[in-house]
Design a protein around this motif. Structure first.
Motif, short mmCIF file in Angstrom:
data_model
loop_
_atom_site.label_atom_id
_atom_site.label_comp_id
_atom_site.label_asym_id
_atom_site.label_seq_id
_atom_site.Cartn_x
_atom_site.Cartn_y
_atom_site.Cartn_z
N ALA A 160 -11.78 -31.17 -7.00
CA ALA A 160 -12.21 -32.16 -8.00
C ALA A 160 -12.68 -33.44 -7.33
O ALA A 160 -13.67 -34.06 -7.76
N PHE A 161 -12.00 -33.86 -6.26
CA PHE A 161 -12.43 -35.07 -5.54
C PHE A 161 -13.73 -34.81 -4.79
O PHE A 161 -14.59 -35.70 -4.71
N VAL A 162 -13.89 -33.63 -4.23
CA VAL A 162 -15.14 -33.31 -3.53
C VAL A 162 -16.31 -33.35 -4.51
O VAL A 162 -17.38 -33.89 -4.21
N THR A 163 -16.12 -32.79 -5.69
CA THR A 163 -17.17 -32.82 -6.71
C THR A 163 -17.51 -34.26 -7.09
O THR A 163 -18.69 -34.63 -7.18
N ALA A 164 -16.48 -35.08 -7.31
CA ALA A 164 -16.71 -36.47 -7.67
C ALA A 164 -17.43 -37.23 -6.55
O ALA A 164 -18.32 -38.05 -6.81
N ALA A 165 -17.06 -36.92 -5.30
CA ALA A 165 -17.69 -37.59 -4.17
C ALA A 165 -19.17 -37.26 -4.08
O ALA A 165 -19.97 -38.08 -3.60
N GLY A 166 -19.55 -36.08 -4.55
CA GLY A 166 -20.95 -35.71 -4.58
C GLY A 166 -21.74 -36.43 -5.66
O GLY A 166 -22.98 -36.40 -5.64
N GLU A 167 -21.03 -37.07 -6.59
CA GLU A 167 -21.69 -37.79 -7.68
C GLU A 167 -21.83 -39.28 -7.33
O GLU A 167 -22.94 -39.80 -7.23
N SER A 168 -20.71 -39.97 -7.16
CA SER A 168 -20.76 -41.40 -6.88
C SER A 168 -19.37 -41.91 -6.54
O SER A 168 -18.36 -41.26 -6.85
N GLU A 169 -19.32 -43.10 -5.94
CA GLU A 169 -18.02 -43.72 -5.68
C GLU A 169 -17.32 -44.06 -6.99
O GLU A 169 -16.09 -43.95 -7.09
N ALA A 170 -18.09 -44.44 -7.99
CA ALA A 170 -17.50 -44.75 -9.30
C ALA A 170 -16.79 -43.52 -9.87
O ALA A 170 -15.71 -43.64 -10.47
N ALA A 171 -17.38 -42.35 -9.69
CA ALA A 171 -16.76 -41.11 -10.18
C ALA A 171 -15.46 -40.84 -9.43
O ALA A 171 -14.47 -40.38 -10.03
N VAL A 172 -15.44 -41.09 -8.14
CA VAL A 172 -14.23 -40.90 -7.35
C VAL A 172 -13.13 -41.83 -7.83
O VAL A 172 -11.98 -41.42 -8.02
N ARG A 173 -13.48 -43.09 -8.02
CA ARG A 173 -12.48 -44.07 -8.47
C ARG A 173 -11.95 -43.71 -9.86
O ARG A 173 -10.75 -43.84 -10.13
N ALA A 174 -12.84 -43.26 -10.73
CA ALA A 174 -12.41 -42.90 -12.08
C ALA A 174 -11.46 -41.71 -12.04
O ALA A 174 -10.44 -41.68 -12.74
N LEU A 175 -11.77 -40.70 -11.23
CA LEU A 175 -10.91 -39.53 -11.12
C LEU A 175 -9.55 -39.89 -10.54
O LEU A 175 -8.51 -39.47 -11.07
N ALA A 176 -9.54 -40.70 -9.50
CA ALA A 176 -8.27 -41.11 -8.90
C ALA A 176 -7.42 -41.87 -9.90
O ALA A 176 -6.20 -41.65 -9.99
N GLY A 177 -8.04 -42.75 -10.65
CA GLY A 177 -7.30 -43.51 -11.65
C GLY A 177 -6.73 -42.63 -12.74
O GLY A 177 -5.58 -42.80 -13.17
N GLU A 178 -7.53 -41.65 -13.18
CA GLU A 178 -7.08 -40.73 -14.22
C GLU A 178 -5.90 -39.89 -13.74
O GLU A 178 -4.89 -39.74 -14.44
N LEU A 179 -6.05 -39.34 -12.54
CA LEU A 179 -4.98 -38.50 -12.00
C LEU A 179 -3.71 -39.30 -11.74
O LEU A 179 -2.60 -38.84 -11.98
N ALA A 180 -3.87 -40.52 -11.22
CA ALA A 180 -2.72 -41.38 -10.95
C ALA A 180 -1.98 -41.70 -12.24
O ALA A 180 -0.74 -41.73 -12.27
N ALA A 181 -2.72 -41.94 -13.31
CA ALA A 181 -2.08 -42.20 -14.59
C ALA A 181 -1.29 -40.99 -15.06
O ALA A 181 -0.18 -41.11 -15.59
N GLY A 182 -1.85 -39.80 -14.86
CA GLY A 182 -1.14 -38.59 -15.24
C GLY A 182 0.13 -38.39 -14.45
O GLY A 182 1.20 -38.10 -15.01
N VAL A 183 0.05 -38.57 -13.15
CA VAL A 183 1.23 -38.42 -12.29
C VAL A 183 2.31 -39.42 -12.67
O VAL A 183 3.49 -39.09 -12.78
N ARG A 184 1.92 -40.66 -12.84
CA ARG A 184 2.91 -41.69 -13.15
C ARG A 184 3.48 -41.53 -14.55
O ARG A 184 4.68 -41.76 -14.76
N GLY A 185 2.70 -41.09 -15.49
CA GLY A 185 3.21 -40.87 -16.84
C GLY A 185 4.22 -39.77 -16.90
O GLY A 185 5.29 -39.91 -17.51
N GLN A 186 3.95 -38.66 -16.25
CA GLN A 186 4.89 -37.54 -16.26
C GLN A 186 6.16 -37.90 -15.51
O GLN A 186 7.26 -37.57 -15.95
N GLY A 187 6.01 -38.57 -14.37
CA GLY A 187 7.20 -38.92 -13.60
C GLY A 187 8.13 -39.81 -14.40
O GLY A 187 9.34 -39.67 -14.39
#
Length: 267
Positions: free
Chosen positions: A232-259
């Motif tokens: 998923a990060f490789v795909t985002a990296a092929g799009e833009s830095e903004a896409a990478v940052r958005a994916l990281a933020g989304e995943l981080a929110a998921g990890v922190r919410g579940q924890g």
């Protein structure tokens, strides 16, 4: 910060760690460095710096294509060390994921020494088994690097025990049999594989292969110590830095919410 200290921190916060993967040199060395830094700035606790390889038998089409792009754009093994050095200089934490042949050809002691000098914390070796490690465990230990081996749903109890005993830093649990790639749903064997591994080790356990969304990240963080995201990060990296940052933020929110909701991380 060591991997041990990283997981002590995430455990104290009642959550899993978010680990993001990207091949070094994708699509160029400079681009890869910027992308990995963006991943860390946007929510990843740790990055896996991949070594592009010409015969990536365990990688799916997304990572294979990225590795091929990096190689065609002039990637050299020395670029892994400069990439890790950039991450470490920016205050980030990095491990390297590599097939063993590049390490063997470079020289196991030399590879371990150069990675440690660059600030790397450990190495994930998906195609290496600890009972036939060609001197890698000794070289990594001498350099102060963690040795991260993989277990899979098909691993026997004996194999899990042997692999866990040889590992340090964390144990990598593959969610599925087969190659890497983002999937719409998690494998039915994912939680069971982690539970089986826990019977043999006190090490943190990271689960990889298939995670692509905040919902999946939250689910994995409920039973594993780390959520590992690659394709998923490789795909985002092929799009833009903004896409990478958005994916990281989304995943981080998921990890922190579940924890926060379960407080089961590391138990």
């Amino acid at each position: 910060m060591s991997l041990q200290a990283l997981f002590e921190t995430t455990r104290s916060e009642g959550r899993g760690a978010l680990v993001g993967y990207l091949p070094a040199g994708y699509p160029t060395v400079a681009d890869g460095k910027r992308t990995l830094t963006a991943m860390l700035d946007s929510g990843c606790d740790l990055v896996e710096v991949g070594v592009p390889y010409s015969d990536p038998v365990m990688d799916g089409p997304t990572i294979q294509a990225a590795a091929d792009t990096a190689l065609r754009n002039g990637f050299r093994l020395a670029d892994v060390f400069s990439t890790v050095e950039t991450v470490a200089a920016a205050g980030g934490r990095a491990v390297v994921m590599t097939y063993f042949n590049p390490v063997h050809r470079y020289g196991v002691e030399r590879f371990a020494r150069d990675l440690a000098s660059a600030g790397g914390l450990g190495v994930i070796t998906p195609d290496l088994v600890p009972d036939d490690d060609a001197g890698w465990c000794a070289a990594a230990g001498a350099a102060g690097l963690d040795r991260i081996f993989l277990v899979a749903p098909s691993s026997s109890e004996e194999r899990i025990a042997l692999t866990a005993n040889a590992s340090s830093g964390f144990l990598y649990a593959a969610a599925v049999m087969g190659v890497t790639g983002a999937r719409a749903t998690l494998s039915d064997t994912a939680a069971e594989t982690v539970a089986r591994a826990r019977r043999h080790t006190q090490l943190p356990i990271g689960l990889g292969l298939g995670v692509r969304s905040a919902q999946q990240a939250a689910e994995v963080a409920g039973f594993a110590d780390a959520v590992i995201v690659g394709s998923a990060f490789v795909t985002a990296a092929g799009e833009s830095e903004a896409a990478v940052r958005a994916l990281a933020g989304e995943l981080a929110a998921g990890v922190r919410g579940q924890g926060a909701m379960t407080s089961t991380v590391g138990k």
